[in-house]
Motif scaffolding. Structure first.
Motif, PDB file in Angstrom:
ATOM      1  N   GLN A   1     -14.330   1.984  52.168  1.00 45.26           N
ATOM      2  CA  GLN A   1     -13.646   2.895  51.240  1.00 45.26           C
ATOM      3  C   GLN A   1     -12.530   3.664  51.938  1.00 45.26           C
ATOM      4  O   GLN A   1     -11.424   3.791  51.396  1.00 45.26           O
ATOM      5  N   TRP A   2     -12.808   4.134  53.139  1.00 49.62           N
ATOM      6  CA  TRP A   2     -11.839   4.996  53.811  1.00 49.62           C
ATOM      7  C   TRP A   2     -10.701   4.213  54.458  1.00 49.62           C
ATOM      8  O   TRP A   2      -9.609   4.750  54.649  1.00 49.62           O
ATOM      9  N   ARG A   3     -10.909   2.940  54.810  1.00 50.43           N
ATOM     10  CA  ARG A   3      -9.770   2.175  55.331  1.00 50.43           C
ATOM     11  C   ARG A   3      -8.816   1.795  54.205  1.00 50.43           C
ATOM     12  O   ARG A   3      -7.627   1.587  54.430  1.00 50.43           O
ATOM     13  N   ASP A   4      -9.320   1.745  52.972  1.00 49.37           N
ATOM     14  CA  ASP A   4      -8.457   1.424  51.839  1.00 49.37           C
ATOM     15  C   ASP A   4      -7.467   2.534  51.510  1.00 49.37           C
ATOM     16  O   ASP A   4      -6.448   2.292  50.880  1.00 49.37           O
ATOM     17  N   ARG A   5      -7.768   3.755  51.930  1.00 52.43           N
ATOM     18  CA  ARG A   5      -6.896   4.868  51.577  1.00 52.43           C
ATOM     19  C   ARG A   5      -5.828   5.147  52.639  1.00 52.43           C
ATOM     20  O   ARG A   5      -4.957   5.989  52.433  1.00 52.43           O
ATOM     21  N   VAL A   6      -5.898   4.437  53.765  1.00 51.49           N
ATOM     22  CA  VAL A   6      -4.913   4.642  54.826  1.00 51.49           C
ATOM     23  C   VAL A   6      -3.668   3.812  54.523  1.00 51.49           C
ATOM     24  O   VAL A   6      -3.767   2.634  54.160  1.00 51.49           O
ATOM     25  N   THR A   7      -2.502   4.388  54.670  1.00 50.73           N
ATOM     26  CA  THR A   7      -1.240   3.700  54.411  1.00 50.73           C
ATOM     27  C   THR A   7      -0.784   2.953  55.651  1.00 50.73           C
ATOM     28  O   THR A   7      -0.619   3.565  56.720  1.00 50.73           O
ATOM     29  N   PRO A   8      -0.574   1.626  55.564  1.00 51.51           N
ATOM     30  CA  PRO A   8      -0.161   0.858  56.744  1.00 51.51           C
ATOM     31  C   PRO A   8       1.136   1.364  57.363  1.00 51.51           C
ATOM     32  O   PRO A   8       1.344   1.251  58.570  1.00 51.51           O
ATOM     33  N   THR A   9       2.026   1.911  56.563  1.00 49.42           N
ATOM     34  CA  THR A   9       3.302   2.400  57.085  1.00 49.42           C
ATOM     35  C   THR A   9       3.142   3.605  58.012  1.00 49.42           C
ATOM     36  O   THR A   9       4.104   4.017  58.659  1.00 49.42           O
TER      37      THR A   9
ATOM     38  N   PRO B   1      -5.260  -2.694  49.664  1.00 47.50           N
ATOM     39  CA  PRO B   1      -4.422  -1.513  49.434  1.00 47.50           C
ATOM     40  C   PRO B   1      -4.188  -0.680  50.691  1.00 47.50           C
ATOM     41  O   PRO B   1      -3.160  -0.021  50.812  1.00 47.50           O
ATOM     42  N   GLY B   2      -5.118  -0.702  51.616  1.00 49.47           N
ATOM     43  CA  GLY B   2      -4.971   0.089  52.832  1.00 49.47           C
ATOM     44  C   GLY B   2      -4.823  -0.795  54.048  1.00 49.47           C
ATOM     45  O   GLY B   2      -4.011  -1.719  54.059  1.00 49.47           O
ATOM     46  N   LEU B   3      -5.640  -0.540  55.060  1.00 47.87           N
ATOM     47  CA  LEU B   3      -5.609  -1.348  56.276  1.00 47.87           C
ATOM     48  C   LEU B   3      -6.526  -2.552  56.159  1.00 47.87           C
ATOM     49  O   LEU B   3      -7.609  -2.467  55.575  1.00 47.87           O
TER      50      LEU B   3
END
Length: 281
Positions: A13-21, A35-37
């Motif tokens: 869940q928490w890796r999905d909220r991190v922005t790759p940029t 969606p995230g990493l």
């Protein structure tokens, strides 16, 4: 007991909220199904393998504390989120400095207002800091010095307590829970000299304490029924319940008696006597 499946779910869940940029060296062009990493990206940033991240997310591996810290940094976790992961994976949360041994204003106010039941405030090592007025009337005023003599574990394991538990399983659970609480506190405050000295003395004085410490006792102290030998009222059977106070990592021990029992009548009489002593002349 570890909760690795819950840990794995939060990791996903928490890796999905991190922005790759947020990471300059990650390639972010093209379409992304995640969606995230990606797992591979979390693995690279945390210096572990992608297969290991997969096993963590599936609840099939328990991370070391070092890996947990790396994941927290990669996923930009808040302190409360990191501490929650520590709890789920069975890691203690080391805190800077020593054990807090002061009662904050909010706790002091609560203690003063809980005047209908006996209450005691303890620090994280189970050393008594203060009673409310009814608690002091029930248990007796502690000595102004000799902090060790006010420690619940020390008094129990050196047989100097005035509160005897009922025999049998309950007493074994109680002593194991005291040891478990002290071990957990020691893991969070490894540099606290007073706590270290207390543990050393307990090991020297009590083979039973050492036996429980080595056994890995893990039951937390939450409640206990016992008999307090009061000098005026005689034996008073009470149920004591632990309430945790976030302010300063303190514990409240609240004493009650079975409603309608002779012991409840004794506590009511004690409250009356205590109130009369506080009235101005």
């Amino acid at each position: 007991m570890y909760e690795l499946r819950r840990f794995g779910g939060l990791l996903r869940q928490w890796r999905d909220r991190v922005t790759p940029t947020d990471f300059d060296h990650l390639v972010t062009g093209g379409s992304r199904r995640t969606p995230g990493l990606r797992r591979e990206e979390v693995a690279e940033l945390s210096d572990v393998s992608a297969d290991y991240i997969k096993r963590l997310e599936q609840g099939r591996a328990r991370p070391s504390l070092q890996v947990l810290k790396s994941l927290a940094s990669t996923l930009n976790l808040a302190q409360a989120e990191y501490e929650h992961l520590c709890i789920l994976t069975g890691h203690s949360i080391t805190q800077p400095g020593g054990v807090n041994r002061r009662i904050g204003p909010a706790t002091g106010q609560l203690l003063d207002r809980l005047d209908g039941v006996p209450v005691a405030v303890f620090d994280a090592t189970w050393t008594l800091l203060r009673y409310n007025s009814l608690g002091a009337a029930l248990c007796g005023h502690p000595a102004p010095s000799a902090r060790r003599e006010r420690n619940m574990a020390w008094r129990y394991f050196t047989s100097t307590t005035n509160c005897a538990a009922e025999p049998g399983r309950q007493d074994r659970d109680f002593e194991a829970s005291l040891v478990a609480d002290l071990r957990e506190t020691a893991s969070r405050h490894p540099s606290d000299d007073e706590l270290t000295a207390l543990l050393t003395a307990l090991h020297a004085m009590s083979p039973r304490f050492t036996e429980l410490w080595r056994s890995g006792a893990s039951r937390r102290f939450e409640r206990r029924s016992g008999v307090i030998d009061h000098p005026d009222l005689g034996p008073v059977r009470t149920d004591s319940t632990v309430l945790t106070v976030p302010e300063g990592d303190l514990k409240l021990l609240v004493f009650t008696a079975e409603p309608g029992s002779a012991d409840a009548c004794k506590l009511a009489k004690l409250q009356t006597l205590s109130s009369e002593k506080r009235l101005p002349a």
